[in-house]
Design a protein around this motif. Sequence first.
Motif, PDB file in Angstrom:
ATOM      1  N   ALA A 112     -19.021  -4.782  -3.907  1.00  0.00           N
ATOM      2  CA  ALA A 112     -17.688  -4.665  -3.325  1.00  0.00           C
ATOM      3  C   ALA A 112     -16.707  -5.702  -3.847  1.00  0.00           C
ATOM      4  O   ALA A 112     -15.496  -5.608  -3.599  1.00  0.00           O
ATOM      5  CB  ALA A 112     -17.793  -4.783  -1.802  1.00  0.00           C
ATOM      6  N   VAL A 113     -17.214  -6.688  -4.600  1.00  0.00           N
ATOM      7  CA  VAL A 113     -16.361  -7.830  -4.943  1.00  0.00           C
ATOM      8  C   VAL A 113     -15.195  -7.446  -5.861  1.00  0.00           C
ATOM      9  O   VAL A 113     -14.046  -7.828  -5.623  1.00  0.00           O
ATOM     10  CB  VAL A 113     -17.207  -8.966  -5.581  1.00  0.00           C
ATOM     11  N   ALA A 114     -15.481  -6.661  -6.907  1.00  0.00           N
ATOM     12  CA  ALA A 114     -14.489  -6.420  -7.953  1.00  0.00           C
ATOM     13  C   ALA A 114     -13.192  -5.827  -7.395  1.00  0.00           C
ATOM     14  O   ALA A 114     -12.089  -6.315  -7.691  1.00  0.00           O
ATOM     15  CB  ALA A 114     -15.065  -5.509  -9.038  1.00  0.00           C
ATOM     16  N   ASP A 115     -13.298  -4.809  -6.552  1.00  0.00           N
ATOM     17  CA  ASP A 115     -12.100  -4.157  -6.020  1.00  0.00           C
ATOM     18  C   ASP A 115     -11.254  -5.132  -5.210  1.00  0.00           C
ATOM     19  O   ASP A 115     -10.027  -5.196  -5.361  1.00  0.00           O
ATOM     20  CB  ASP A 115     -12.492  -2.953  -5.143  1.00  0.00           C
ATOM     21  N   VAL A 116     -11.942  -5.882  -4.346  1.00  0.00           N
ATOM     22  CA  VAL A 116     -11.192  -6.816  -3.493  1.00  0.00           C
ATOM     23  C   VAL A 116     -10.555  -7.910  -4.350  1.00  0.00           C
ATOM     24  O   VAL A 116      -9.412  -8.327  -4.113  1.00  0.00           O
ATOM     25  CB  VAL A 116     -12.108  -7.433  -2.408  1.00  0.00           C
ATOM     26  N   LEU A 117     -11.295  -8.340  -5.373  1.00  0.00           N
ATOM     27  CA  LEU A 117     -10.781  -9.415  -6.213  1.00  0.00           C
ATOM     28  C   LEU A 117      -9.528  -8.968  -6.969  1.00  0.00           C
ATOM     29  O   LEU A 117      -8.560  -9.731  -7.104  1.00  0.00           O
ATOM     30  CB  LEU A 117     -11.854  -9.877  -7.201  1.00  0.00           C
ATOM     31  N   ALA A 118      -9.549  -7.718  -7.418  1.00  0.00           N
ATOM     32  CA  ALA A 118      -8.392  -7.182  -8.135  1.00  0.00           C
ATOM     33  C   ALA A 118      -7.166  -7.178  -7.220  1.00  0.00           C
ATOM     34  O   ALA A 118      -6.067  -7.609  -7.603  1.00  0.00           O
ATOM     35  CB  ALA A 118      -8.702  -5.779  -8.648  1.00  0.00           C
ATOM     36  N   GLU A 119      -7.372  -6.723  -5.984  1.00  0.00           N
ATOM     37  CA  GLU A 119      -6.267  -6.703  -5.015  1.00  0.00           C
ATOM     38  C   GLU A 119      -5.775  -8.124  -4.762  1.00  0.00           C
ATOM     39  O   GLU A 119      -4.570  -8.399  -4.729  1.00  0.00           O
ATOM     40  CB  GLU A 119      -6.753  -6.025  -3.725  1.00  0.00           C
ATOM     41  N   ALA A 120      -6.730  -9.040  -4.603  1.00  0.00           N
ATOM     42  CA  ALA A 120      -6.381 -10.429  -4.297  1.00  0.00           C
ATOM     43  C   ALA A 120      -5.580 -11.044  -5.442  1.00  0.00           C
ATOM     44  O   ALA A 120      -4.581 -11.747  -5.210  1.00  0.00           O
ATOM     45  CB  ALA A 120      -7.653 -11.239  -4.059  1.00  0.00           C
ATOM     46  N   ALA A 121      -6.003 -10.779  -6.673  1.00  0.00           N
ATOM     47  CA  ALA A 121      -5.304 -11.327  -7.839  1.00  0.00           C
ATOM     48  C   ALA A 121      -3.866 -10.812  -7.864  1.00  0.00           C
ATOM     49  O   ALA A 121      -2.923 -11.579  -8.106  1.00  0.00           O
ATOM     50  CB  ALA A 121      -6.042 -10.959  -9.122  1.00  0.00           C
ATOM     51  N   ASN A 122      -3.703  -9.523  -7.574  1.00  0.00           N
ATOM     52  CA  ASN A 122      -2.355  -8.958  -7.537  1.00  0.00           C
ATOM     53  C   ASN A 122      -1.498  -9.616  -6.460  1.00  0.00           C
ATOM     54  O   ASN A 122      -0.296  -9.790  -6.629  1.00  0.00           O
ATOM     55  CB  ASN A 122      -2.406  -7.442  -7.296  1.00  0.00           C
ATOM     56  N   ALA A 123      -2.164  -9.988  -5.360  1.00  0.00           N
ATOM     57  CA  ALA A 123      -1.431 -10.612  -4.260  1.00  0.00           C
ATOM     58  C   ALA A 123      -1.203 -12.104  -4.483  1.00  0.00           C
ATOM     59  O   ALA A 123      -0.674 -12.787  -3.621  1.00  0.00           O
ATOM     60  CB  ALA A 123      -2.188 -10.385  -2.950  1.00  0.00           C
ATOM     61  N   GLY A 124      -1.664 -12.610  -5.640  1.00  0.00           N
ATOM     62  CA  GLY A 124      -1.356 -13.998  -5.988  1.00  0.00           C
ATOM     63  C   GLY A 124      -2.403 -15.022  -5.578  1.00  0.00           C
ATOM     64  O   GLY A 124      -2.142 -16.232  -5.565  1.00  0.00           O
ATOM     65  N   LEU A 125      -3.626 -14.545  -5.282  1.00  0.00           N
ATOM     66  CA  LEU A 125      -4.696 -15.502  -4.944  1.00  0.00           C
ATOM     67  C   LEU A 125      -4.931 -16.445  -6.129  1.00  0.00           C
ATOM     68  O   LEU A 125      -4.941 -16.017  -7.273  1.00  0.00           O
ATOM     69  CB  LEU A 125      -5.986 -14.751  -4.607  1.00  0.00           C
ATOM     70  N   LYS A 126      -5.129 -17.722  -5.837  1.00  0.00           N
ATOM     71  CA  LYS A 126      -5.314 -18.692  -6.929  1.00  0.00           C
ATOM     72  C   LYS A 126      -6.784 -18.918  -7.262  1.00  0.00           C
ATOM     73  O   LYS A 126      -7.143 -19.127  -8.411  1.00  0.00           O
ATOM     74  CB  LYS A 126      -4.664 -20.025  -6.544  1.00  0.00           C
TER      75      LYS A 126
END
Lengths: 693, 693
Positions: free
Chosen positions: A81-95
């Motif tokens: 499940a990590v990849a999808d959430v990480l992609a969303e997080a990166a788009n939202a500006g997670l550092k």
Amino acid sequence: MFGSVETFLRPQTIAIVGASETGGGGWAKGLFENFAHEGFPARVYLINPRRSELWGQKVYPNFSSIPEPVDLGIFIIPAEAVADVLAEAANAGLKNALIFAARFGEGGDEAGVARAQILKGISERTGLRIAGPNCMGAISLPERLLFYPTPRVRGLPKGPVGVVFQSGGTFQFWLEQGAARGLGYSYAISSGNELDLDMADYLKFLVEDEDTKVIVCMAEGVRRPHAFMLAAKRAFDAGKPVLMLKVGRTAAGQEAARSHTGALATEEHVFAAMCQKYAITLVNTLDDLIEVSLALTAGRPAKGNRVAFLGYSGGAKGLFIDIAETFGLELPDFAPSTKIKLGELIDLGMPSGNPLDTGAGLARRFEVFSKVCKIAAADPNIDMVSVQGQLPLAPGESGDPNLFRNIMESTTKPVIAHNRMSQNVNETGRAFQKNAGIPFLQRLPEVARTLSALARYSELRYRGIVTEVSSTYVYNSGDTIEKVLSDNAIPSPTQRVAKDVSEVGKAAVAVGFPVAIKVISTQPLHKTELGGVALNIQSSEAAIQSANKIEQKISIAAPELIISGFQIQRMVSGLEVMIGVRDDPRFGPFVVLGLGGVLVEAVRDVAFRLLPLTRADVTDMIKELRGNALFGQYRGSPPRDVDALIEAVMGLSRAYQILFGDISDIEINPLMVGAAGEGVCAVDIRTVARQHQ
Amino acid sequence: MFGSVETFLRPQTIAIVGASETGGGGWAKGLFENFAHEGFPARVYLINPRRSELWGQKVYPNFSSIPEPVDLGIFIIPAEAVADVLAEAANAGLKNALIFAARFGEGGDEAGVARAQILKGISERTGLRIAGPNCMGAISLPERLLFYPTPRVRGLPKGPVGVVFQSGGTFQFWLEQGAARGLGYSYAISSGNELDLDMADYLKFLVEDEDTKVIVCMAEGVRRPHAFMLAAKRAFDAGKPVLMLKVGRTAAGQEAARSHTGALATEEHVFAAMCQKYAITLVNTLDDLIEVSLALTAGRPAKGNRVAFLGYSGGAKGLFIDIAETFGLELPDFAPSTKIKLGELIDLGMPSGNPLDTGAGLARRFEVFSKVCKIAAADPNIDMVSVQGQLPLAPGESGDPNLFRNIMESTTKPVIAHNRMSQNVNETGRAFQKNAGIPFLQRLPEVARTLSALARYSELRYRGIVTEVSSTYVYNSGDTIEKVLSDNAIPSPTQRVAKDVSEVGKAAVAVGFPVAIKVISTQPLHKTELGGVALNIQSSEAAIQSANKIEQKISIAAPELIISGFQIQRMVSGLEVMIGVRDDPRFGPFVVLGLGGVLVEAVRDVAFRLLPLTRADVTDMIKELRGNALFGQYRGSPPRDVDALIEAVMGLSRAYQILFGDISDIEINPLMVGAAGEGVCAVDIRTVARQHQ
């Protein structure tokens, strides 16, 4: 060269991904409770698309719904499940993302490797930094942030030790045991698979962190050797000792080593040479990591390796003498004036030399023992002081801690207390140790290893790390390797080439007897194994006869080989030594020195150093050889020309710089080391051409 | 051969000599209170001529005034006062004296030595046995008698471990630490100077004691080697393992070693060979003594050295792989059926091989981990089982001890639990360990050393100890040493003797080229160092030339030497090995095997065994050599004739029996070991004539 760890270890805002009562076997809850326990030093958000409220907090469906930018996302969700959430997080500006899940290709399975590739892609595309996966988090004690999912880490004390472990399970256990012995921590990171942020990044962070004074690492290896070495150099320049426990000679590493000529330098040896160069203290066990940390956080340098070993136990004294020798420590005798003063204080009839057994009487008279220790510490023959000391399990059991503090304050030399063996340490003991102001080490081999490490680190600080050498030698591109070596303190024996057997006799006379004859071929060959070498030839007739025999032998053993002539060499005698340089694909060029001839490989009596190196390094290498007695006066042979050998190794390292573009490996075996003043002579030189890719 | 310890350790009546409030710094009082604490398991009398009553008891002026015979007198009086009281006690019929005072010649001072001589004389004249002096007493737990002057020994638990330490201070501390880890004791003796009763006597007592199952010794050496070896043999026959920590290579011992030819066998090596022969487990540290004791009291033998290492930590697995190899342990892979079963239980994606890391998931699911361990323990490839286990500091912390007991009860193989590093152990932990029924060991190197010791002891129990060999070989008193060796599997090369240079050419032709020429003299000489050897001579002219050169060189280097001829030997090629037998003045004849030539001494790649020995011992010796790769296929050389080498060592040991009356040392260096099937050849034989005194 270095990824930023700032938003991982010092975040202002945190989001726990997968927040639920049972998520990750309770890890999500454990993390939240650890943050709560410290009063939320950072703002903590919860993410779970199937929840709206948890633990009295609002739960967000994803990163983009959180009202402010998030520094650190902690992922407590399954690998798939990590990849999808990480992609969303990166788009939202997670550092920064801290990913706990395993199964990202650790065992080499395809699905896991593919999952890891996707994460890596996201990181590279967006600049989001990833810690882990397959890790157990971290702790930031200056920020009171425990990115670790169980309450067991809550009591860990703040202090000067920074920690990076690749292994997650051992991580927490080691931190607990270290704390039980009196260590305190700044930042501790379990780095896991190091998909993105790696040991070099963490090391650099700890070097720059003001709270960190000593850095402790446990690693299977380093992913980016050059970044790691750069960070290690900075740690050295900042005066922060680095300790390393290297885990596991991996099968892969060993496989690669087998393909090296000589097979002498395994991954392990090169790694050790790297540690040696960058003053990284390489230890063998998890317990060593604690003992050496305790000693190095005390912070005093040693002027040398001369130890005063002071106690009231004859058994401990006897055991330590043997161990000290193994670890290269000296136990010099005290000055006569010291011995007179000691004699007045210790038990009647006990000798007042070093190591000192005061007799059992002083085991109960701590004030007198403390005086004894101060006198010994002041002795000019002494660099480090080791005093017997046992931490109390109940108050009052081991006397007054100030007596130890007095010893420490009476000198600028390092002072440690040693216990003969393991013992339990409780709160009373830790308080005693703190008040005493010196580290209390356990088990005599570990004590010796620690004192040795302290002396070694101090010496390297004095010597400095050499990273460049200047050479004024000018190389003509037409020069042979023999010429380059000969110009750099490695002469070859007088020799001639005979194009065929008919020229052998004349060439031998010109060279002068006795001679050696070696077959020459443009094809690669193992001369000795094929019978292509004849030694100790005394006359031109014998020389011709030998050359004929060589031709015969090779025509049978290797009929495909084209003989292009014979090398006629003046026989040289001396001690057979092997020196060489190889270019390690990871850590760069390193030099090998060993006892030569056929035995070098069998008994593996060799020493390694990364280039560039100094004369002091070569001297150390010679000392490291088990058979170093051969360099002194030995069985009627005069001492060897060690100076010429040192110059030859220095010359080889210069020559390698010159030949670097063409050659990856060069090996001289044997290099004959003559008697003192007679120099050295390179009897056989082999090179491996550099593969340009 | 053995002095009785019975009245020392199991007395019915005891007298404390020097009974006073402050006598011996309170030791007299401490002893009395310890007897009182246990309700006086023996009748205790007090002696002090200056007192009449103390601690509510009558005080006697001397032994003869005590109304019954005294078994044990405990002397808490200064060294100077002991002799007179001891004489009176002996006259009054005292059976055993325990003397605490030091200063009986430990440092070699004359007054002390003289004092000791007087005591020794009293003992020899009257049969009174003396324990100590310079000791810290003993404890007899079956009798609840604490002959030790502080209350700290009161809590020590009864159990199967018998203890003899020469060092008094370390003694009590070790007993406490061992007890903290779960050891229990039968009898523990600090033997001190061993003026009369010594380690051999105590060892024999413990072998015969029913409560003792394992015997732990710490010693600087043994005073009566043959008595000690006899007691060790009895321990072996009784199935009671003996552990030994050897302290201090004394200067005296090293001095003696230097006078040996070759200087290869120090006191240390011969002592180790003795331990090897009698299945005594020689350890390096006080902590090792605890770990190995814990494992050996568990009592199960191992069928071999194949370990299953089972845990939930990748770090521990990685660390253990390297260590296991160092200690000669094997970590064989599991059978395919085992791996299938394991794969169903461990964390997803983890490999199911040995050593096994189940993944962190099972760190919290102990029932599953226990199942995993039972499956691995049942694997036919496995001899010993090591399971990860951490003792709890608080109840419930480490799961249910029965899960460990289940593993142990599921198999007849030895099972231990390993912790990655040191940890505190408290009452909760000890109770857990007891309920689990297996030893919990600490620190991975110690775990490996312990498993290795267990396998080694088990193997020696299977092999037995060989103390006699029968040989049917008949020796004619006129035979040369070469003939005796040649009849015992050690042929010499073809050779002739030339009386002078004029005979050299003919002799060389008769021997066949190439030849070696060696000078012969009736005086002892170092042939090689004086230039008295020429090798690889190819023709009769060259042989004559070389003989002339040798004469010249020697006339310059050693003009006093009378040359009585030349030995012309057929050159033999092969791997140079050194074998020899020496007669150690203490432990008797032992055999040395090492890599030969000039390197043997420099790199000290040698192995030792006491005679007699078996083929299995010789095989072990070859394996012990660091350079043992040279015996296999190596750098184009075919494998060596190891069978012939083994026969040669066996032959040398038979030959030594025959030559024993005339020769104390014999050394063959080099012994050339040919390719497989080609045999061995003794190129140079040296002997040292026995000094008959």
